[in-house]
Structures are given as structure tokens and as C-alpha cells.
Design an enzyme around this catalytic site. Structure first.
Site, short mmCIF file in Angstrom:
data_model
loop_
_atom_site.label_atom_id
_atom_site.label_comp_id
_atom_site.label_asym_id
_atom_site.label_seq_id
_atom_site.Cartn_x
_atom_site.Cartn_y
_atom_site.Cartn_z
N ASP A 130 30.78 -36.36 39.51
CA ASP A 130 32.25 -36.47 39.32
C ASP A 130 32.94 -36.37 40.69
O ASP A 130 33.69 -35.44 40.93
CB ASP A 130 32.75 -35.35 38.38
CG ASP A 130 32.35 -33.95 38.85
OD1 ASP A 130 31.38 -33.83 39.63
OD2 ASP A 130 33.01 -32.97 38.47
N HIS A 140 28.25 -26.02 46.62
CA HIS A 140 27.69 -26.07 45.26
C HIS A 140 26.78 -27.28 45.07
O HIS A 140 25.59 -27.15 44.77
CB HIS A 140 28.82 -26.13 44.22
CG HIS A 140 29.84 -25.05 44.34
ND1 HIS A 140 29.55 -23.72 44.08
CD2 HIS A 140 31.15 -25.09 44.68
CE1 HIS A 140 30.64 -22.99 44.25
NE2 HIS A 140 31.62 -23.80 44.62
#
Length: 320
Positions: free
Chosen positions: A12, A244
Site C-alpha cells: 500500500d 517497518h
């Protein structure tokens, strides 16, 4: 030379997704065979546009992009989008011109099922957003969970507070029902939670080093970093950003960078703890049948070689 691991990145994009995709493309250990897109940092349509744009920047328009779901697995349309973290365009408010490429005709779910079916046991799916596409593939094809080599999930906040609220991490919170399907599917799942990714930081000094390098990817990242760095300063008081997505990609590329424990994970789907990931270590045998009984185990990352991840990231961005 061992054969390169085939990976599909479900993404995303997202500033840290961009970093992760670039690192994967510069990793000789893996072959990126496709990108599938999902809502999360931005809506799915924009995620597809950004994925195509990043592949054009990388000179890798040979890699197919398949567009994923625009709604949660329960057909929810009220999506949580993190544009305040990544910019309204997902890439630091740079408003790049639209990519020339187009997504393939197949949906993300069709592409995932096809590739995993063509290469049983050989494809690692690295899921960097909510798990809707992966859960839909598991539901649509009874063999998917067994055929997929591994599903490496960026998700969960095991034993620490979440980053959406105290209970939940963003990707799991994005579609808790889908996450619960993936965690209980019987697939080989490795979850990289924010308990691990918060240990890997790219500092302001690192950013300066990237900017001073001749790496194409390093210089591109420095163009889009400002919004992401500002968000971390305001929300966490850090002079740097958490890595992340790159940590998750590198855990798929080089599993020795992390250690893990095994157990059952269930996801809370209602109430104020919606999106909570709860890990059962199976040390106690419960007399009563409960929601964890007879569920397959998954792997949960508990430590990370942060200097190792950091060095690989810097090297691969600067030598691009």
C-alpha cells in the site's frame, strides 16, 4: 548459487513501502515476481498508481502489478487511510506525474492464486498492508494456504501498545477479520510486529548519508522523506523513522536477521480492542475448549538484528 526466492509484495505504498520495494529489487537473494496492491497508507487505486510509479523509477516495468481489494473482507468501505503519515499522495506530497504503466487484467487475488499454484511451496508473499487480499485468496482456493511457501506479515503489536490505538497495529486494524483468517489458515505465517520494527530506526544522520550518496533509490527516498520524518517527530518525539516495511522485507530475504517463537494467534474483531493480536504460547493446556483450541500455530518475531537490517538497507539504497 542457490535459486533465488520468489516473492510477491502485497503493498500500500507508502513511504516505507517504497523503501521496502527498492530494497527487495536490490536483493540478489530474491526475485520479485509481482506486486499486488491494497488500501492502507492510501486507497487501493492510489496504491496501484504508486506501485507502478515505483517500478518505473526502478526501471522494472517488467514486474506485473495486480490491483487488490477496495473494501475489507466484510465489505467495509470506511477505511482507515494513513495519508497523515505518508502525505496525501502516499509519497511525501511530491505529486509525481502519473505512471505510463497499467495494472494487469487479473485481480490481486487471481494473481496470487495463479502464481502460488504455478510454483507450489516456492512463493513467499510479503504482506505490507491489511491482509484482505491474502484472506480472500485463502477463501477462494482451498489449496492456497498449503501451496504458498510462506506469508511474511508486517502486522501486530505483540506485548506492546499498538500504533493506531493502545490495542491495535495499523495493518491488523485495517481488516481484523482478514487477519484472523490468515493467522488461522494453516499456512506458514511469520508475523513481524511493531514490537520488533520499532527497534530498527533510520536517523536524521542516515538520511544525510543517503542524500550524499549517488544511489538512485537513496536520492529518491530523500525526496519523499520529509512528511514521514515530521510525523515521527510529532508523534514519537524521535529524530528518525521506524523501518517497518524494510525490516519485514529483509526478514523474508534473510530469515537469520530475526528470531521467533511459535504459537496460536487470534485477532479481536469487536469492541475497543478490535485489531488486538493475542498470542497463545501453548505452554498451558486448558481443560475447556476455547477459541484457540486446535488452531494451527504461526511464527511471531521476537528479536531482530537491528544493526544487520540497518546496514543492508543503507548498502542497498546507496548502491542503486
Amino acid at each position: 548459487m542457490t535459486e533465488r526466492k520468489k516473492i510477491i509484495i502485497d503493498t500500500d505504498p507508502g513511504v516505507d513501502d517504497a523503501m521496502a520495494i527498492f530494497v527487495a529489487l536490490k536483493s540478489p537473494e530474491v526475485e520479485v515476481i509481482g506486486l499486488t496492491t491494497i488500501y492502507g497508507n492510501v486507497y487501493t487505486t492510489l496504491a496501484t498508481r504508486n506501485a507502478l510509479h515505483l517500478l518505473e523509477i526502478a526501471g522494472r516495468t517488467d514486474i506485473p502489478v495486480a490491483e487488490g481489494s477496495h473494501v475489507t473482507i466484510t465489505k467495509g468501505t470506511k477505511l482507515r487511510i494513513a495519508d497523515f503519515v505518508h502525505g496525501t499522495d502516499g509519497l511525501g506530497n511530491q505529486n509525481f506525474p502519473p505512471p505510463e504503466g497499467k495494472p494487469i487484467e487479473q485481480s490481486a487475488v487471481e494473481f496470487l492464486i495463479e502464481q502460488v499454484g504455478l510454483h507450489p511451496g516456492e512463493v513467499t508473499v510479503v504482506a505490507l498492508g491489511p491482509l484482505t487480499n491474502i484472506a480472500l485468496a485463502i477463501q477462494a482456493d482451498p489449496r492456497f494456504a498449503k501451496n504458498v511457501g510462506q506469508i511474511v506479515v508486517l502486522g501486530g503489536a505483540f506485548s506492546v501498545n499498538g500504533n493506531v490505538n493502545p490495542a491495535a497495529e495499523a495493518n491488523i486494524f485495517g481488516d481484523p477479520e482478514a487477519a484472523d483468517i490468515v493467522f488461522t489458515s494453516g499456512a506458514d505465517v511469520l508475523a513481524i510486529g511493531i514490537n520488533v520494527t520499532h527497534q530498527v530506526v533510520l536517523t536524521d544522520a542516515d538520511k544525510d548519508k543517503l542524500e550524499a550518496s549517488n544511489g538512485t533509490f537513496a536520492r529518491y527516498m530523500c525526496k519523499i522523506f520529509d512528511v514521514y520524518f515530521s510525523y515521527h517527530r510529532e508523534s514519537y518525539g524521535t529524530k528518525g523513522v521506524y523501518l517497518h516495511d524494510p525490516t519485514t522485507i529483509l526478514a523474508a530475504v534473510n530469515p537469520s536477521l530475526i528470531t521467533y517463537v511459535e504459537g496460536v494467534v487470534r485477532v479481536q474483531t469487536v469492541g475497543i480492542t478490535r485489531g488486538l493480536t493475542l498470542f497463545y504460547n501453548k505452554q498451558k493446556r486448558f481443560a475447556e475448549v476455547n477459541e484457540w483450541s486446535d488452531k494451527p500455530t504461526v511464527k511471531i518475531a521476537v528479536t531482530v538484528d537491528a544493526p544487520g537490517v540497518h546496514k543492508l538497507l543503507m548498502d542497498r539504497l546507496m548502491n542503486s
